[in-house]
Design an enzyme around this catalytic site. Sequence first.
Site, PDB file in Angstrom:
ATOM      1  N   CYS A  92       0.797  -1.237   0.000  1.00 23.71           N
ATOM      2  CA  CYS A  92       0.000   0.000   0.000  1.00 23.71           C
ATOM      3  C   CYS A  92       0.827   1.284   0.000  1.00 23.71           C
ATOM      4  O   CYS A  92       0.597   2.155  -0.855  1.00 23.71           O
ATOM      5  CB  CYS A  92      -0.967   0.035   1.165  1.00 23.71           C
ATOM      6  SG  CYS A  92      -1.425  -1.561   1.828  1.00 23.71           S
ATOM      7  N   ARG A 121       6.464 -11.337   5.482  1.00 24.49           N
ATOM      8  CA  ARG A 121       5.757 -11.232   6.761  1.00 24.49           C
ATOM      9  C   ARG A 121       6.262 -12.325   7.674  1.00 24.49           C
ATOM     10  O   ARG A 121       6.366 -13.481   7.254  1.00 24.49           O
ATOM     11  CB  ARG A 121       4.251 -11.425   6.569  1.00 24.49           C
ATOM     12  CG  ARG A 121       3.616 -10.316   5.754  1.00 24.49           C
ATOM     13  CD  ARG A 121       2.125 -10.531   5.624  1.00 24.49           C
ATOM     14  NE  ARG A 121       1.585  -9.547   4.684  1.00 24.49           N
ATOM     15  CZ  ARG A 121       0.330  -9.544   4.241  1.00 24.49           C
ATOM     16  NH1 ARG A 121      -0.509 -10.478   4.665  1.00 24.49           N
ATOM     17  NH2 ARG A 121      -0.082  -8.623   3.393  1.00 24.49           N
ATOM     18  N   GLN A 139       1.984 -10.763  -3.928  1.00 20.05           N
ATOM     19  CA  GLN A 139       0.551 -10.472  -4.009  1.00 20.05           C
ATOM     20  C   GLN A 139       0.234  -9.901  -5.386  1.00 20.05           C
ATOM     21  O   GLN A 139       0.986  -9.095  -5.908  1.00 20.05           O
ATOM     22  CB  GLN A 139       0.172  -9.431  -2.965  1.00 20.05           C
ATOM     23  CG  GLN A 139       0.228  -9.929  -1.547  1.00 20.05           C
ATOM     24  CD  GLN A 139      -0.240  -8.855  -0.598  1.00 20.05           C
ATOM     25  OE1 GLN A 139       0.370  -7.786  -0.521  1.00 20.05           O
ATOM     26  NE2 GLN A 139      -1.305  -9.105   0.121  1.00 20.05           N
ATOM     27  N   ASP A 141      -1.536  -7.487  -6.271  1.00 20.97           N
ATOM     28  CA  ASP A 141      -2.167  -6.380  -5.570  1.00 20.97           C
ATOM     29  C   ASP A 141      -2.637  -5.295  -6.540  1.00 20.97           C
ATOM     30  O   ASP A 141      -2.136  -5.196  -7.659  1.00 20.97           O
ATOM     31  CB  ASP A 141      -1.124  -5.769  -4.624  1.00 20.97           C
ATOM     32  CG  ASP A 141      -1.722  -5.335  -3.314  1.00 20.97           C
ATOM     33  OD1 ASP A 141      -2.954  -5.172  -3.258  1.00 20.97           O
ATOM     34  OD2 ASP A 141      -0.951  -5.152  -2.357  1.00 20.97           O
ATOM     35  N   HIS A 143      -4.189  -1.028  -6.039  1.00 25.76           N
ATOM     36  CA  HIS A 143      -4.773   0.035  -5.237  1.00 25.76           C
ATOM     37  C   HIS A 143      -5.511   0.970  -6.174  1.00 25.76           C
ATOM     38  O   HIS A 143      -4.950   1.417  -7.176  1.00 25.76           O
ATOM     39  CB  HIS A 143      -3.686   0.752  -4.440  1.00 25.76           C
ATOM     40  CG  HIS A 143      -3.088  -0.152  -3.400  1.00 25.76           C
ATOM     41  ND1 HIS A 143      -1.985  -0.918  -3.647  1.00 25.76           N
ATOM     42  CD2 HIS A 143      -3.504  -0.459  -2.147  1.00 25.76           C
ATOM     43  CE1 HIS A 143      -1.727  -1.652  -2.576  1.00 25.76           C
ATOM     44  NE2 HIS A 143      -2.630  -1.401  -1.645  1.00 25.76           N
ATOM     45  N   LYS A 222     -13.461  -5.149   4.924  1.00 27.69           N
ATOM     46  CA  LYS A 222     -13.131  -5.843   3.669  1.00 27.69           C
ATOM     47  C   LYS A 222     -14.144  -6.918   3.327  1.00 27.69           C
ATOM     48  O   LYS A 222     -14.848  -7.428   4.202  1.00 27.69           O
ATOM     49  CB  LYS A 222     -11.733  -6.450   3.756  1.00 27.69           C
ATOM     50  CG  LYS A 222     -11.566  -7.440   4.896  1.00 27.69           C
ATOM     51  CD  LYS A 222     -10.141  -8.006   4.940  1.00 27.69           C
ATOM     52  CE  LYS A 222     -10.009  -8.975   6.108  1.00 27.69           C
ATOM     53  NZ  LYS A 222      -9.171 -10.123   5.873  1.00 27.69           N
ATOM     54  N   HIS A 268      -8.112  -1.462  -1.687  1.00 27.48           N
ATOM     55  CA  HIS A 268      -6.984  -2.399  -1.768  1.00 27.48           C
ATOM     56  C   HIS A 268      -7.621  -3.718  -2.196  1.00 27.48           C
ATOM     57  O   HIS A 268      -8.625  -4.119  -1.613  1.00 27.48           O
ATOM     58  CB  HIS A 268      -6.335  -2.660  -0.410  1.00 27.48           C
ATOM     59  CG  HIS A 268      -5.952  -1.451   0.374  1.00 27.48           C
ATOM     60  ND1 HIS A 268      -4.650  -1.172   0.700  1.00 27.48           N
ATOM     61  CD2 HIS A 268      -6.698  -0.465   0.935  1.00 27.48           C
ATOM     62  CE1 HIS A 268      -4.609  -0.058   1.429  1.00 27.48           C
ATOM     63  NE2 HIS A 268      -5.838   0.392   1.585  1.00 27.48           N
TER      64      HIS A 268
END
Length: 393
Positions: A92, A121, A139, A141, A143, A222, A268
Amino acid sequence: DHRKIGKDMKLFMFEDVAPGFPFFLPNGMIVRNSLLDYWRDLHRENGYQEIVTPLIMNRSLWETSGHWDHYKDNMYTTVIDDEDFCIKPMNCPGSVLTYANEPHSYRELPMRLAELGTVHRHELKGTLHGLFRVRSFTQDDAHIFMRRDQIAEEIARVVNLIDTVYSKFGFEYFLELSTRPEDSMGSDEDWEAATNGLKNALESLNLPYTINEGDGAFYGPKIDFHLRDCLGRTWQCGTIQLDFQMPINFDLTYVDENDERPRPIMIHRVCFGSIERFIGILTEHFAGRFPVWLAPMQAKVLQVSQKSAEYAEKVYQMLKDAKIRVELDNRNEKIGYMIRQAQYTERVPYMIIIGEKEVETGTVSVRTRDSKTVSMTAEEFVEKITAEIRERV
Ligand SMILES: [Zn+2]
């Protein structure tokens, strides 16, 4: 078990010196890159732009984003030039900085920034499990920065995109709405508005969902997509998060039609979730029998004896020229043994058996993984497999 199949098919491996950090082998990279080619095509068609942001950024950034306060225990850190840096656990802040790089007009929104972002992580050693639970993963991902009036439509678009991806693999899924957790940032009003935004989107799409109280991200509620594989197990993969906080923390704005500077709202979202985990799920879902467009080896030419060597070589070259991922087995082995290896260990979608009969008739015997054999010309086979790869069926 994807760990056994992964070993058989030489897809990936682990080493004691890197617990929870997977290695992708050449065959695994073919599956991965084929999946990502599909992902890129789909995202391009849907108005996303791709970016890459740094893996390591200064601790001060993670303080601004709130990760330092709410996510520190899962983050790896390092020191550079006597300053604390963090290895990103999420993409992010990188996307936010990219958005903030230049001013934006309301006409440019929604702006959809996609990133195949590798995150790290910390997970406890005892919880690590093949590709299902790792410490480093990528990911898929994105945004999305948008105006308040675009929330419902944009969420509907993301839901449809994720639906397209799961349908591709024959996965069914159900939805869960996760609400504000105890450890979170932001005002009650914003949380309520964001939660209602997601609820309204789901209700206007007529999609059933259950509520998972208190399981949202620290910056927003979410929608979770739980997919069901062919063994009836469920996996949480896709998520759509609605976020009013990060734009406040980073002071993001756009210029509206009245020349004022309101804040954008952020989404996200991920479809696969973690690419590594999704490959693990696909491996078990298909029991390694990947659709031809994903299969590391798409066809294998099996030469029955020396008498068919010349023709086998010719067919092999023809497939290679057509850009099929093909190998030739011309060892001096019994054909039954060669078939077993190709069909059950390597799980090749098509075995092309070339014996004396095929040489005489100028055809090929095409054997599938469910042991059905059809005779056709080599040209017909090239046409068939090329269409399947192109259509990704
Ligand atoms: Zn994010």
